[in-house]
Write an enzyme that holds these catalytic residues in place. Structure first.
Site, PDB file in Angstrom:
ATOM      1  N   ILE A   1     -11.839  -1.267 -20.354  1.00 34.95           N
ATOM      2  CA  ILE A   1     -11.443  -0.338 -19.560  1.00 34.95           C
ATOM      3  C   ILE A   1      -9.884  -0.534 -19.138  1.00 34.95           C
ATOM      4  CG2 ILE A   1     -11.430  -0.631 -16.713  1.00 34.95           C
ATOM      5  CD1 ILE A   1     -14.212   0.148 -17.671  1.00 34.95           C
TER       6      ILE A   1
ATOM      7  N   HIS B   1     -17.087   3.235  -4.770  1.00 34.02           N
ATOM      8  CA  HIS B   1     -17.708   3.395  -6.000  1.00 34.02           C
ATOM      9  C   HIS B   1     -17.613   4.352  -6.670  1.00 34.02           C
ATOM     10  CE1 HIS B   1     -20.231   0.408  -8.484  1.00 34.02           C
ATOM     11  NE2 HIS B   1     -19.339   1.072  -8.837  1.00 34.02           N
TER      12      HIS B   1
ATOM     13  N   GLU C   1     -21.753  -4.024  -1.829  1.00 33.33           N
ATOM     14  CA  GLU C   1     -22.256  -2.228  -0.614  1.00 33.33           C
ATOM     15  C   GLU C   1     -23.316  -1.488  -1.122  1.00 33.33           C
ATOM     16  OE1 GLU C   1     -20.841  -0.348  -4.845  1.00 33.33           O
ATOM     17  OE2 GLU C   1     -19.256  -2.000  -5.100  1.00 33.33           O
TER      18      GLU C   1
ATOM     19  N   ALA D   1     -13.535  -3.752 -10.768  1.00 35.83           N
ATOM     20  CA  ALA D   1     -14.750  -4.474 -11.528  1.00 35.83           C
ATOM     21  C   ALA D   1     -16.077  -4.675 -11.064  1.00 35.83           C
ATOM     22  CB  ALA D   1     -14.084  -5.254 -12.759  1.00 35.83           C
ATOM     23  N   ARG D   2     -16.102  -5.778 -10.388  1.00 35.05           N
ATOM     24  CA  ARG D   2     -17.483  -5.432  -9.558  1.00 35.05           C
ATOM     25  C   ARG D   2     -16.903  -6.353  -8.055  1.00 35.05           C
ATOM     26  NH1 ARG D   2     -19.919  -2.140 -11.038  1.00 35.05           N
ATOM     27  NH2 ARG D   2     -22.001  -2.169 -12.482  1.00 35.05           N
TER      28      ARG D   2
END
Ligand code: 8YV
Length: 326
Positions: free
Chosen positions: A163, A292, A274, A244-245
């Site tokens: 990515i 997200h 989340e 990403a996270r």
């Protein structure tokens, strides 16, 4: 095809695109979640007891306790997603449970979303939207809602995997940006093919970039990699993008940095807890917040589902699944 009782039982934890669910029921004795409500820990544990395979998503925490249920029937966990930090990989390995993910198919859409956030944050698109919808727009003005140019600026990429590379390509070819990166395992020659120049450290990238985009996995070493000290290294006009996270950024530290203009803006698609988002972020104008959506296109979600099914099909045909991560 043999009758359903002899087919592998595959527990799918959430609703998937209809075509994928249909295909799953053709291939397997698929147990679908018609309500789309996330399964509880107890239901996930029960799925480990009753299924031959589990097909979870990022919203399912497949913990050590869940993987370790006894008696356990599940032999493979085919994650719907490229990131698999929702699964306790060490426990899966120790128990001999195969884990697969869905790389490649979501690369372009996720890179597009990183560019979406970058452009939105730079050009104050979220603010502009809110401005109109609130009825506050009184007309065009030469100094009204000025953002910052993207073309020709420096983009720093942390994590030059699939990515990160797709973002680099977009930035270089689409926006004439200069791209620098930090990701030691990536061979320099390979990175140059994506138009990206290496730097020696995360800090070097942060100091030199107008925009920083995060593309590393959520490993323990990357937990809160972007913290108050590192944010303070960035230029005051810099913009941080995270697809990403959530856990790679210290959210309260970022909110504080945005509030006191240590950096100019941020664009976030992922959050540490989340669907909870730090309330301090929600009150700020200089951050774009998306729920997200990195891979959220119909084409990609179908492709992710198909990729997970093909990993399962290979496994149950005694062939090596292509995307084995444990
Ligand atoms: C998915 C993602 O939406 O693939 C990933 O790692 O974060 C997203 O593209 C999510 O994982 C679906 O389970």
């Amino acid at each position: 095809m043999s009758n359903s009782t002899s087919r592998p039982v595959v527990v799918i934890t959430r609703r998937l695109p209809e075509a994928v669910e249909r295909h799953a029921t053709e291939l397997f004795d698929a147990r679908l979640n018609s309500s789309d409500t996330a399964l509880t820990a107890e239901q996930l544990a029960e799925a480990m007891r009753s299924g031959d395979a589990l097909l979870p998503t990022v919203s399912d925490a497949i913990t050590s306790a869940i993987l370790s249920v006894s008696p356990r029937r599940v032999k493979i966990v085919a994650n719907f997603g490229v990131g698999y930090d929702n699964i306790d990989i060490a426990t899966a390995r120790s128990l001999g449970i195969v884990v697969t993910n869905t790389p490649d198919v979501l690369t372009d859409d996720t890179a597009d979303l990183a560019m979406t956030l970058l452009l939105m944050a730079a050009r104050r698109a979220g603010e502009g939207e809110r401005h109109i919808r609130a009825g506050d727009w009184t007309g065009w003005g030469p100094t009204h809602m000025l953002g910052t140019s993207v073309s020709g600026k420096t983009l720093g990429i942390l994590g030059l995997g699939r990515i990160g590379r797709a973002v680099a390509r977009r930035a270089v070819e689409g926006f004439g940006m200069r791209v620098i990166y930090f990701d030691p395992p990536v061979p320099i020659g390979e990175a140059r093919a994506y138009g990206a120049s290496p730097r020696q450290s995360v800090e070097d990238v942060l100091r030199e970039s107008d925009f920083v985009s995060l593309h590393m996995p959520a490993s323990p070493e990357n937990h809160h990699l972007i913290n108050a000290d590192r944010l303070a290294l960035m230029p005051r006009h810099a913009i941080l993008i995270n697809t990403a996270r959530g856990g790679v950024v210290d959210e309260p530290a970022l909110a504080a940095a945005l509030k006191s203009h240590v950096i100019a803006a941020a664009g976030l698609d992922v959050f540490e807890r989340e669907p909870k988002v730090d309330p301090a972020l929600i009150t700020l104008e200089n951050v774009v917040l998306l729920p997200h959506l990195g891979s959220a296109t119909i084409e990609t979600r179908v492709a992710m589902g198909e990729r997970a099914l093909s990993n399962l099909a290979a496994f149950f045909a005694n062939a090596p699944p292509h995307d084995r991560v444990a």
